[in-house]
Motif scaffolding. Structure first.
Motif, PDB file in Angstrom:
ATOM      1  N   GLN A   1       0.829  -1.202   0.000  1.00 11.40           N
ATOM      2  CA  GLN A   1       0.000   0.000   0.000  1.00 11.40           C
ATOM      3  C   GLN A   1       0.859   1.245   0.000  1.00 11.40           C
ATOM      4  O   GLN A   1       2.065   1.190   0.242  1.00 11.40           O
ATOM      5  CB  GLN A   1      -0.922   0.019   1.218  1.00 11.40           C
ATOM      6  CG  GLN A   1      -0.207  -0.003   2.553  1.00 11.40           C
ATOM      7  CD  GLN A   1      -1.193  -0.008   3.716  1.00 11.40           C
ATOM      8  OE1 GLN A   1      -2.407   0.215   3.559  1.00 11.40           O
ATOM      9  NE2 GLN A   1      -0.689  -0.260   4.906  1.00 11.40           N
ATOM     10  N   LEU A   2       0.209   2.364  -0.278  1.00 16.24           N
ATOM     11  CA  LEU A   2       0.836   3.679  -0.210  1.00 16.24           C
ATOM     12  C   LEU A   2       0.164   4.463   0.910  1.00 16.24           C
ATOM     13  O   LEU A   2      -1.059   4.525   0.966  1.00 16.24           O
ATOM     14  CB  LEU A   2       0.666   4.433  -1.527  1.00 16.24           C
ATOM     15  CG  LEU A   2       1.336   3.828  -2.752  1.00 16.24           C
ATOM     16  CD1 LEU A   2       0.923   4.598  -4.007  1.00 16.24           C
ATOM     17  CD2 LEU A   2       2.849   3.835  -2.607  1.00 16.24           C
ATOM     18  N   VAL A   3       0.961   5.053   1.770  1.00 20.24           N
ATOM     19  CA  VAL A   3       0.430   5.810   2.897  1.00 20.24           C
ATOM     20  C   VAL A   3       0.952   7.232   2.819  1.00 20.24           C
ATOM     21  O   VAL A   3       2.169   7.458   2.789  1.00 20.24           O
ATOM     22  CB  VAL A   3       0.822   5.178   4.241  1.00 20.24           C
ATOM     23  CG1 VAL A   3       0.275   6.020   5.394  1.00 20.24           C
ATOM     24  CG2 VAL A   3       0.315   3.759   4.327  1.00 20.24           C
ATOM     25  N   GLU A   4       0.013   8.176   2.796  1.00 20.80           N
ATOM     26  CA  GLU A   4       0.357   9.585   2.645  1.00 20.80           C
ATOM     27  C   GLU A   4       0.279  10.307   3.979  1.00 20.80           C
ATOM     28  O   GLU A   4      -0.446   9.898   4.891  1.00 20.80           O
ATOM     29  CB  GLU A   4      -0.626  10.242   1.671  1.00 20.80           C
ATOM     30  CG  GLU A   4      -0.672   9.593   0.311  1.00 20.80           C
ATOM     31  CD  GLU A   4      -1.955   9.908  -0.417  1.00 20.80           C
ATOM     32  OE1 GLU A   4      -2.117   9.434  -1.544  1.00 20.80           O
ATOM     33  OE2 GLU A   4      -2.790  10.641   0.150  1.00 20.80           O
TER      34      GLU A   4
ATOM     35  N   CYS B   1       4.723  10.314   0.873  1.00 19.93           N
ATOM     36  CA  CYS B   1       4.003   9.081   0.528  1.00 19.93           C
ATOM     37  C   CYS B   1       4.998   7.932   0.555  1.00 19.93           C
ATOM     38  O   CYS B   1       5.986   7.949  -0.188  1.00 19.93           O
ATOM     39  CB  CYS B   1       3.375   9.213  -0.848  1.00 19.93           C
ATOM     40  SG  CYS B   1       2.655   7.692  -1.490  1.00 19.93           S
TER      41      CYS B   1
ATOM     42  N   TYR C   1      -3.463  12.958  -4.006  1.00 23.65           N
ATOM     43  CA  TYR C   1      -3.295  11.510  -4.017  1.00 23.65           C
ATOM     44  C   TYR C   1      -1.905  11.144  -4.533  1.00 23.65           C
ATOM     45  O   TYR C   1      -1.439  11.688  -5.532  1.00 23.65           O
ATOM     46  CB  TYR C   1      -4.331  10.851  -4.928  1.00 23.65           C
ATOM     47  CG  TYR C   1      -5.761  11.024  -4.482  1.00 23.65           C
ATOM     48  CD1 TYR C   1      -6.522  12.092  -4.935  1.00 23.65           C
ATOM     49  CD2 TYR C   1      -6.357  10.102  -3.619  1.00 23.65           C
ATOM     50  CE1 TYR C   1      -7.837  12.252  -4.540  1.00 23.65           C
ATOM     51  CE2 TYR C   1      -7.672  10.256  -3.221  1.00 23.65           C
ATOM     52  CZ  TYR C   1      -8.402  11.337  -3.684  1.00 23.65           C
ATOM     53  OH  TYR C   1      -9.703  11.490  -3.280  1.00 23.65           O
ATOM     54  N   CYS C   2      -1.311  10.187  -3.870  1.00 21.22           N
ATOM     55  CA  CYS C   2      -0.052   9.627  -4.326  1.00 21.22           C
ATOM     56  C   CYS C   2      -0.351   8.437  -5.237  1.00 21.22           C
ATOM     57  O   CYS C   2      -1.299   7.682  -4.995  1.00 21.22           O
ATOM     58  CB  CYS C   2       0.750   9.175  -3.095  1.00 21.22           C
ATOM     59  SG  CYS C   2       2.233   8.256  -3.456  1.00 21.22           S
TER      60      CYS C   2
ATOM     61  N   GLY D   1      -2.658   6.098  -3.044  1.00 16.68           N
ATOM     62  CA  GLY D   1      -2.790   6.369  -1.628  1.00 16.68           C
ATOM     63  C   GLY D   1      -4.231   6.742  -1.303  1.00 16.68           C
ATOM     64  O   GLY D   1      -5.077   6.877  -2.185  1.00 16.68           O
ATOM     65  N   GLN D   2      -4.491   6.939  -0.009  1.00 22.36           N
ATOM     66  CA  GLN D   2      -5.854   7.196   0.442  1.00 22.36           C
ATOM     67  C   GLN D   2      -6.263   8.650   0.229  1.00 22.36           C
ATOM     68  O   GLN D   2      -7.454   8.968   0.316  1.00 22.36           O
ATOM     69  CB  GLN D   2      -5.983   6.838   1.934  1.00 22.36           C
ATOM     70  CG  GLN D   2      -5.422   7.866   2.914  1.00 22.36           C
ATOM     71  CD  GLN D   2      -3.907   7.826   3.061  1.00 22.36           C
ATOM     72  OE1 GLN D   2      -3.210   7.090   2.351  1.00 22.36           O
ATOM     73  NE2 GLN D   2      -3.388   8.606   3.997  1.00 22.36           N
TER      74      GLN D   2
END
Length: 121
Positions: free
Chosen positions: A3-6, A22, A94-95, A112-113
């Motif tokens: 996952q990608l977390v920003e 990110c 968004y990433c 990302g979220q």
């Protein structure tokens, strides 16, 4: 889980600065292009800045001279330094990244979220 977390969004006055981060997590073999998009209310999502695996960079015209994208491959992180912010920069950011998970060995686009950036006048 890949996952990608920003992080790094928030409220800032016009002329101020914010730095978005990110980070990709999970069992990832490699990362291809990374980028930042934004979506303002009632508008389509647009590319703000992108950076390839070898450091080639693209900016939307409205970001040139104000925003700087960078990446740290060792940390699996992409950054967006935003200076001289304007109210029209208000959006959810968004990433996006092309990740190669060990479980699939297929490059896949991840998002990302989203993180809210609000610039007050």
């Amino acid at each position: 889980q890949v996952q990608l977390v920003e992080s790094g969004g928030g409220l800032v006055q016009a002329g101020g600065s914010l730095r978005l981060s990110c980070t990709a997590s999970g069992d990832i073999i490699s990362i291809n292009d990374m980028g930042w998009y934004r979506q303002a209310p009632g508008k389509q999502r647009e590319l703000v800045a992108a950076i390839t695996a070898i450091g080639r960079i693209t900016y939307v015209d409205s970001a040139k001279g104000r925003f700087t994208i960078s990446r740290d491959n060792a940390k699996k992180t992409v950054y967006l330094q935003m200076n001289s912010l304007k109210p029209e920069d208000t959006a959810v950011y968004y990433c996006n990244a092309g990740l190669l998970p060990r479980t699939t060995y297929v490059y896949t686009s991840y998002w990302g979220q989203g993180t809210q950036v609000t610039v007050s006048s």
